[in-house]
Design an enzyme around this catalytic site. Sequence first.
Site, PDB file in Angstrom:
ATOM      1  N   ASP A   1       6.638  -9.622   9.040  1.00 49.28           N
ATOM      2  CA  ASP A   1       6.431  -8.682  10.141  1.00 49.28           C
ATOM      3  C   ASP A   1       7.819  -8.234  10.579  1.00 49.28           C
ATOM      4  O   ASP A   1       8.599  -9.047  11.085  1.00 49.28           O
ATOM      5  CB  ASP A   1       5.693  -9.372  11.287  1.00 49.28           C
ATOM      6  CG  ASP A   1       5.488  -8.479  12.510  1.00 49.28           C
ATOM      7  OD1 ASP A   1       6.094  -7.385  12.574  1.00 49.28           O
ATOM      8  OD2 ASP A   1       4.730  -8.882  13.406  1.00 49.28           O
ATOM      9  N   VAL A   2       8.156  -6.965  10.383  1.00 49.63           N
ATOM     10  CA  VAL A   2       9.533  -6.527  10.621  1.00 49.63           C
ATOM     11  C   VAL A   2       9.928  -6.568  12.098  1.00 49.63           C
ATOM     12  O   VAL A   2      11.118  -6.453  12.417  1.00 49.63           O
ATOM     13  CB  VAL A   2       9.800  -5.121  10.043  1.00 49.63           C
ATOM     14  CG1 VAL A   2       9.599  -5.115   8.537  1.00 49.63           C
ATOM     15  CG2 VAL A   2       8.945  -4.058  10.721  1.00 49.63           C
TER      16      VAL A   2
ATOM     17  N   THR B   1      -1.790   8.601   2.780  1.00 49.59           N
ATOM     18  CA  THR B   1      -1.702   7.146   2.797  1.00 49.59           C
ATOM     19  C   THR B   1      -2.396   6.640   4.049  1.00 49.59           C
ATOM     20  O   THR B   1      -2.477   7.347   5.064  1.00 49.59           O
ATOM     21  CB  THR B   1      -0.248   6.663   2.818  1.00 49.59           C
ATOM     22  OG1 THR B   1       0.393   7.145   4.006  1.00 49.59           O
ATOM     23  CG2 THR B   1       0.518   7.163   1.602  1.00 49.59           C
TER      24      THR B   1
ATOM     25  N   SER C   1       0.828  -1.205   0.000  1.00 48.26           N
ATOM     26  CA  SER C   1       0.000   0.000   0.000  1.00 48.26           C
ATOM     27  C   SER C   1       0.861   1.252   0.000  1.00 48.26           C
ATOM     28  O   SER C   1       2.074   1.200   0.203  1.00 48.26           O
ATOM     29  CB  SER C   1      -0.919   0.023   1.237  1.00 48.26           C
ATOM     30  OG  SER C   1      -0.149   0.063   2.425  1.00 48.26           O
TER      31      SER C   1
ATOM     32  N   PHE D   1       1.552  12.499   4.381  1.00 49.94           N
ATOM     33  CA  PHE D   1       1.230  11.956   3.063  1.00 49.94           C
ATOM     34  C   PHE D   1      -0.142  11.305   3.090  1.00 49.94           C
ATOM     35  O   PHE D   1      -0.580  10.783   4.122  1.00 49.94           O
ATOM     36  CB  PHE D   1       2.295  10.946   2.628  1.00 49.94           C
ATOM     37  CG  PHE D   1       3.379  11.569   1.793  1.00 49.94           C
ATOM     38  CD1 PHE D   1       3.575  11.178   0.481  1.00 49.94           C
ATOM     39  CD2 PHE D   1       4.190  12.570   2.310  1.00 49.94           C
ATOM     40  CE1 PHE D   1       4.560  11.767  -0.302  1.00 49.94           C
ATOM     41  CE2 PHE D   1       5.172  13.163   1.544  1.00 49.94           C
ATOM     42  CZ  PHE D   1       5.363  12.761   0.221  1.00 49.94           C
TER      43      PHE D   1
ATOM     44  N   SER E   1      11.183  10.583   8.762  1.00 47.29           N
ATOM     45  CA  SER E   1      10.026  11.476   8.854  1.00 47.29           C
ATOM     46  C   SER E   1      10.531  12.845   9.262  1.00 47.29           C
ATOM     47  O   SER E   1      11.557  12.956   9.956  1.00 47.29           O
ATOM     48  CB  SER E   1       9.028  10.974   9.905  1.00 47.29           C
ATOM     49  OG  SER E   1       8.060  11.970  10.214  1.00 47.29           O
TER      50      SER E   1
ATOM     51  N   LYS F   1      12.588   7.802  14.351  1.00 49.33           N
ATOM     52  CA  LYS F   1      12.881   8.336  13.027  1.00 49.33           C
ATOM     53  C   LYS F   1      14.193   9.129  13.009  1.00 49.33           C
ATOM     54  O   LYS F   1      14.929   9.104  12.012  1.00 49.33           O
ATOM     55  CB  LYS F   1      11.714   9.202  12.547  1.00 49.33           C
ATOM     56  CG  LYS F   1      10.431   8.414  12.292  1.00 49.33           C
ATOM     57  CD  LYS F   1      10.619   7.342  11.218  1.00 49.33           C
ATOM     58  CE  LYS F   1       9.326   6.664  10.843  1.00 49.33           C
ATOM     59  NZ  LYS F   1       9.477   5.667   9.758  1.00 49.33           N
TER      60      LYS F   1
ATOM     61  N   TYR G   1       8.055   8.170  18.514  1.00 47.60           N
ATOM     62  CA  TYR G   1       8.123   8.167  17.058  1.00 47.60           C
ATOM     63  C   TYR G   1       9.281   9.031  16.566  1.00 47.60           C
ATOM     64  O   TYR G   1      10.055   8.621  15.693  1.00 47.60           O
ATOM     65  CB  TYR G   1       6.798   8.680  16.498  1.00 47.60           C
ATOM     66  CG  TYR G   1       6.700   8.659  14.992  1.00 47.60           C
ATOM     67  CD1 TYR G   1       6.520   7.460  14.302  1.00 47.60           C
ATOM     68  CD2 TYR G   1       6.768   9.835  14.252  1.00 47.60           C
ATOM     69  CE1 TYR G   1       6.417   7.430  12.921  1.00 47.60           C
ATOM     70  CE2 TYR G   1       6.663   9.820  12.867  1.00 47.60           C
ATOM     71  CZ  TYR G   1       6.494   8.623  12.217  1.00 47.60           C
ATOM     72  OH  TYR G   1       6.404   8.597  10.848  1.00 47.60           O
TER      73      TYR G   1
END
Length: 255
Positions: free
Chosen positions: A59-60, A196, A15, A194, A148, A165, A161
């Site tokens: 699955d990372v 998405t 996706s 974005f 990001s 990043k 987060y």
Amino acid sequence: MNVEGRVAVVVGGASGMARATAAAILARGGRVAILDLATSAGAEVARAFGNATTFHPCDVTDFAGTESALNDAVEAHGGLHIAVNTAGGGVAERTVKKDGPHALESFQQTIALNLVGTFNLNRLQAWHMSRNEADVEGERGVIIDTASIAGFEGQIGQVAYSASKAGIVGMMLTMARDLGSLGIRVAAIAPSLFATGLTAGIPPEREATLTAGSAFPRRMGRPDEYARLAIGIIENPMINGTTIRLDGGQRFAAR
């Protein structure tokens, strides 16, 4: 690196930005292995893309499983030259909340998904690339990670987060130096908001509020714009060891 005839692994490719990048690679004559969650639309996307594409559930945060999925992808296509990694996520949680401190578990989970998961992919992808025959310029592979702009100016509640990043940003130059003698380049893209996933369907008035700080264009990014930059990185041998912001001049405010 010339995309035609090359093999790419696109992580998160079912996706969004990664799917658009997979499509762009295929359009240039490359072959693509999509790695994404077993619950994703990866199998359907691979079928729609055609015979040059395969799907490998991954699955990372399952590090051993990721290695196995990557090995399967390389075996299916006979090599690996390009890697684009977009899998990730985060939590909204302040360092100190009304009911106590930030949960350590959620911080660790975000770091494991975004930073450790990315590095695990990179080390394995680089190992496969190191066994390629170098092209006429001595190049064996290109790795593109997804950071990001929150890694530079995270908002309130984004501490986990942002840290994950920023860690990706911090890896770029050192990893490029590690891999330079092997002819493998590494770079990251740092998108702003974005269109998405959950953000793809937000109302126009909400989008206008979220992107009011952009210079131009004042809208969310589109998956194909990420893909166009990824192709540029792949094809331009001088892009290495850096993070490129893809944000329309946006700088996140505190909230």
